[in-house]
Design a protein around this motif. Structure first.
Motif, PDB file in Angstrom:
ATOM      1  N   SER A   1       0.840  -1.208   0.000  1.00 34.56           N
ATOM      2  CA  SER A   1       0.000   0.000   0.000  1.00 34.56           C
ATOM      3  C   SER A   1       0.869   1.250   0.000  1.00 34.56           C
ATOM      4  O   SER A   1       0.539   2.246  -0.654  1.00 34.56           O
ATOM      5  CB  SER A   1      -0.916   0.023   1.228  1.00 34.56           C
TER       6      SER A   1
ATOM      7  N   ASP B   1      -5.634  -1.307  -4.885  1.00 32.18           N
ATOM      8  CA  ASP B   1      -5.029  -1.783  -3.637  1.00 32.18           C
ATOM      9  C   ASP B   1      -5.908  -2.896  -3.048  1.00 32.18           C
ATOM     10  O   ASP B   1      -6.888  -2.614  -2.365  1.00 32.18           O
ATOM     11  CB  ASP B   1      -4.884  -0.631  -2.645  1.00 32.18           C
ATOM     12  N   GLU B   2      -5.551  -4.139  -3.326  1.00 33.60           N
ATOM     13  CA  GLU B   2      -6.298  -5.306  -2.834  1.00 33.60           C
ATOM     14  C   GLU B   2      -7.813  -5.109  -2.968  1.00 33.60           C
ATOM     15  O   GLU B   2      -8.557  -5.224  -1.983  1.00 33.60           O
ATOM     16  CB  GLU B   2      -5.941  -5.583  -1.367  1.00 33.60           C
TER      17      GLU B   2
HETATM   18 MG   LIG Z   1      -2.012  -2.804   2.141  1.00 35.59          MG
END
Ligand SMILES: [Mg+2]
Ligand SMILES: Nc1ncnc2c1ncn2[C@@H]1O[C@H](COP(=O)(O)OP(=O)(O)O)[C@@H](O)[C@H]1O
Length: 262
Positions: A51, A165-166
């Motif tokens: 991140s 992000d995921e």
């Molecule tokens: Mg992360």
């Protein structure tokens, strides 16, 4: 040779440990590049700095040295040329599905009249199959539907690159598969480059053209790059019939596991 769309050059990041107050290195001198129309995934364990890397590229987080180039120009602040899709959706809770997308479209195209904005919003609401739910607020939506809004919002402003992000981490497994396929379809239809970070090995193999393996931190590195050899369209069902899929998965798991133990 064509210039890469995104170039991260020698980027470093240090944080202060909140307990010991000691400074630690998340990563230093990290470099990567992404070509136009490519789907690249960075894969690594939780906490390795994915991140942080994505946020530096987005311009949300400052680095401690190094440069990020988009289209050959150094990026210094966040911009609509890099749209982020967050794990926790990050929608405006007081706005409807349409309202959330409209906010982004208005910011990207301030010169458009109301009719043009509405057409654009409608098109992307439809693209993620949320026409029925278009007037609902985020609290009235399932996780999967919320992330559809997040994806529609990001695609609707036609960014140069999407930073994910995921994006599927908080979506139940059954819905996840459906939205993953929707994402690939939107990526193919729009030609928009995708940079995604994930800790899910299968997801990285299923979706991306190229996977960059990130070692655990502190001091994480991008230690290996793997070009995914499986032809598209890829489906989970087809992949699990291919022994090469398991071989590749085992190799990645062993690599990340080995590094974890080191
Ligand atoms: Mg992360
Ligand atoms: N604002 C912050 N202050 C201090 N440490 C942080 C901060 N943000 C992240 N970290 C730490 O930096 C490391 C990388 O975090 P992160 O990029 O969120 O990892 P990932 O996304 O791969 O799970 C972790 O050790 C995390 O605890």
């Amino acid at each position: 040779m064509k210039m890469p769309l995104l170039k991260v050059e020698g980027v470093s990041k240090y944080f202060q440990d909140p307990r010991s107050k000691n400074e630690f290195c998340v990563f230093s001198d990290l470099s990567l590049s992404v070509k136009e129309k490519e789907f690249v995934a960075v894969l690594g364990h939780s906490g390795c700095g994915k991140s942080t890397l994505l946020n530096i590229i987005a311009g949300i987080e400052k680095s401690n040295g190094g440069v990020v180039f988009l289209d050959g120009r150094q990026t210094v602040k966040p911009g609509l040329d890099r749209m982020v899709v967050f794990q926790n959706f990050a929608l405006m809770p007081w706005l409807s599905v349409q309202g959330n997308i409209r906010l982004a479209v208005k910011a990207a195209y301030p010169e458009w009249d109301k009719a043009a904005i509405n057409r654009r919003v409608e098109k992307y609401v439809e693209m993620v199959n949320l026409t029925e739910a278009r007037n609902k607020k985020p609290a009235e939506l399932s996780g999967g539907m919320r992330q559809r809004v997040g994806l529609a919002r990001a695609f609707s402003v036609n960014p140069r690159i999407m930073l994910l992000d995921e994006p599927f981490a908080q979506i139940d497994a059954l819905t996840r598969g459906v939205i993953q396929q929707e994402l690939v379809r939107m990526w193919e239809d729009t030609g928009i480059t995708i940079f995604m970070v994930t800790h899910d090995v299968d997801e990285a193999i299923l979706l991306s053209d190229r996977v960059l393996l990130m070692t655990p931190g502190p001091g994480a590195t991008l230690a290996e790059e793997i070009t995914i050899p499986f032809s598209r369209p890829r489906t989970r069902d087809r992949l699990v019939e291919d022994p090469a899929f398991f071989k590749l998965r085992d190799r990645i798991v062993a690599f990340l596991g080995h590094r974890q133990a080191a």
